[in-house]
Motif scaffolding. Structure first.
Motif, PDB file in Angstrom:
ATOM      1  N   UNK A  56      44.915  35.630  27.137  1.00 32.50           N
ATOM      2  CA  UNK A  56      45.208  35.436  28.609  1.00 32.50           C
ATOM      3  C   UNK A  56      43.910  35.561  29.323  1.00 32.50           C
ATOM      4  N   UNK A  57      43.758  35.895  30.533  1.00 35.68           N
ATOM      5  CA  UNK A  57      42.654  36.108  31.356  1.00 35.68           C
ATOM      6  C   UNK A  57      41.821  37.041  30.879  1.00 35.68           C
ATOM      7  N   UNK A  58      40.647  37.168  30.448  1.00 33.59           N
ATOM      8  CA  UNK A  58      39.773  38.079  29.812  1.00 33.59           C
ATOM      9  C   UNK A  58      38.298  37.987  29.964  1.00 33.59           C
ATOM     10  N   UNK A  59      37.741  39.001  29.761  1.00 27.06           N
ATOM     11  CA  UNK A  59      36.069  39.215  29.695  1.00 27.06           C
ATOM     12  C   UNK A  59      35.855  39.116  28.406  1.00 27.06           C
ATOM     13  N   UNK A  60      34.525  38.494  28.168  1.00 29.15           N
ATOM     14  CA  UNK A  60      33.894  38.384  26.785  1.00 29.15           C
ATOM     15  C   UNK A  60      32.843  39.482  26.882  1.00 29.15           C
ATOM     16  N   UNK A  61      32.673  40.355  26.100  1.00 32.62           N
ATOM     17  CA  UNK A  61      31.283  41.180  26.142  1.00 32.62           C
ATOM     18  C   UNK A  61      30.356  40.488  25.027  1.00 32.62           C
ATOM     19  N   UNK A  62      29.250  40.524  25.203  1.00 27.49           N
ATOM     20  CA  UNK A  62      28.103  39.976  24.514  1.00 27.49           C
ATOM     21  C   UNK A  62      28.307  40.300  22.731  1.00 27.49           C
ATOM     22  N   UNK A  69      25.122  42.902  20.363  1.00 27.26           N
ATOM     23  CA  UNK A  69      25.421  42.518  21.821  1.00 27.26           C
ATOM     24  C   UNK A  69      26.131  43.729  22.572  1.00 27.26           C
ATOM     25  N   UNK A  70      25.986  44.053  23.583  1.00 32.34           N
ATOM     26  CA  UNK A  70      26.845  45.053  24.445  1.00 32.34           C
ATOM     27  C   UNK A  70      28.335  44.831  24.262  1.00 32.34           C
ATOM     28  N   UNK A  71      28.955  45.885  24.083  1.00 35.84           N
ATOM     29  CA  UNK A  71      30.514  45.894  24.078  1.00 35.84           C
ATOM     30  C   UNK A  71      31.071  46.107  25.201  1.00 35.84           C
ATOM     31  N   UNK A  75      29.494  47.439  29.691  1.00 33.78           N
ATOM     32  CA  UNK A  75      29.368  46.480  30.641  1.00 33.78           C
ATOM     33  C   UNK A  75      29.465  47.409  32.118  1.00 33.78           C
ATOM     34  N   UNK A  76      28.886  47.116  32.979  1.00 29.00           N
ATOM     35  CA  UNK A  76      28.768  47.640  34.386  1.00 29.00           C
ATOM     36  C   UNK A  76      30.141  47.130  35.140  1.00 29.00           C
ATOM     37  N   UNK A  77      30.932  47.995  35.514  1.00 27.88           N
ATOM     38  CA  UNK A  77      32.149  47.758  35.883  1.00 27.88           C
ATOM     39  C   UNK A  77      32.147  47.229  37.455  1.00 27.88           C
ATOM     40  N   UNK A 174      27.850  38.043  33.414  1.00 26.27           N
ATOM     41  CA  UNK A 174      28.994  38.277  32.578  1.00 26.27           C
ATOM     42  C   UNK A 174      29.908  37.101  32.688  1.00 26.27           C
ATOM     43  N   UNK A 175      30.924  37.100  31.704  1.00 26.49           N
ATOM     44  CA  UNK A 175      31.886  36.124  31.441  1.00 26.49           C
ATOM     45  C   UNK A 175      33.113  36.280  31.501  1.00 26.49           C
ATOM     46  N   UNK A 176      33.843  35.614  32.550  1.00 28.21           N
ATOM     47  CA  UNK A 176      35.353  35.825  32.691  1.00 28.21           C
ATOM     48  C   UNK A 176      36.097  34.600  32.364  1.00 28.21           C
TER      49      UNK A 176
END
Length: 213
Positions: A56-62, A69-71, A75-77, A174-176
């Motif tokens: 579904x709709x999601x954020x990718x962490x690096x 990469x950052x988990x 990430x900065x909310x 950041x990626x959404x």
């Protein structure tokens, strides 16, 4: 979903999580079932779910595409809350510098992009527009910190190099992914798309909502 121009109304732009939801080929599909029923417990229904963190709709962490990469919890909310602009790039096959230069991006920090791909949560697309390295660099130049797309990835679906993912991360963006923007008008909105505090995770589902401003 109830899309409206009422400025006080939050618009849900998330894909619904159900067993019809299309998933990345080979990845874990979404499922939900009752572990215990109220009849069994005498008091409550208790459910469980199984899913990829990219369902579904999601954020990718690096960390999704870089071992160092950052988990998600790194990430900065604040990146995922605030003013966003919805734009229509449906006439472009790539999200590159040329396409982005057609937009007025001064002061934009969060960019939500409508593409020509129909928002069909139950059908995985065959081809999608993708972010190019020069597009990512241009977004950084404009001060953008978050890109949201209405497709499953910011790279071609058969890509192994994931140039778009890497370029966005290298430029601090950041990626959404998998937003539902077909019925949303271009313009400025408030956005809330918070990832869950999943320690060690490479991604997180979100409930993405916007409100016109």
């Amino acid at each position: 979903m109830n899309h409206t121009n009422n400025m006080n109304r939050w618009i849900d732009v998330s894909q619904p999580l159900n067993e019809k939801l299309a998933h990345w080929p080979g990845d874990l599909p979404y499922s939900y079932q009752l572990t215990f029923s109220k009849q069994q417990t005498g008091s409550v229904n208790i459910g469980q779910m199984a899913m990829s963190v990219h369902s579904g709709t999601h954020v990718d962490a690096p960390f999704h595409f870089k071992n160092d990469g950052a988990k998600i919890t790194d990430l900065d909310i604040h990146v995922f809350i605030g003013k966003a602009r919805v734009v229509d790039l449906s006439k472009y096959e790539k999200i590159d510098k040329a396409a982005l230069r057609s937009l007025h991006l001064e002061g934009v920090k969060r960019l939500l992009i409508k593409t020509a791909v129909p928002n069909q949560a139950t059908a995985f697309p065959e081809n999608i527009p993708y972010v190019t390295p020069d597009g990512a660099a241009y977004m950084k130049e404009k001060g953008i910190i978050l890109i949201g797309v209405d497709v499953p990835s910011v790279d071609p679906l058969d890509s192994k190099e994931l140039e778009g993912h890497h370029a966005l991360a290298d430029n601090g963006i950041s990626i959404l992914e998998n937003l539902m923007l077909d019925k949303v008008k271009e313009g400025d909105y408030e956005l809330i798309a918070l990832p869950l505090p999943m320690e060690e995770a490479d991604g997180s589902p979100v409930r993405a909502v916007i409100r016109a401003i």
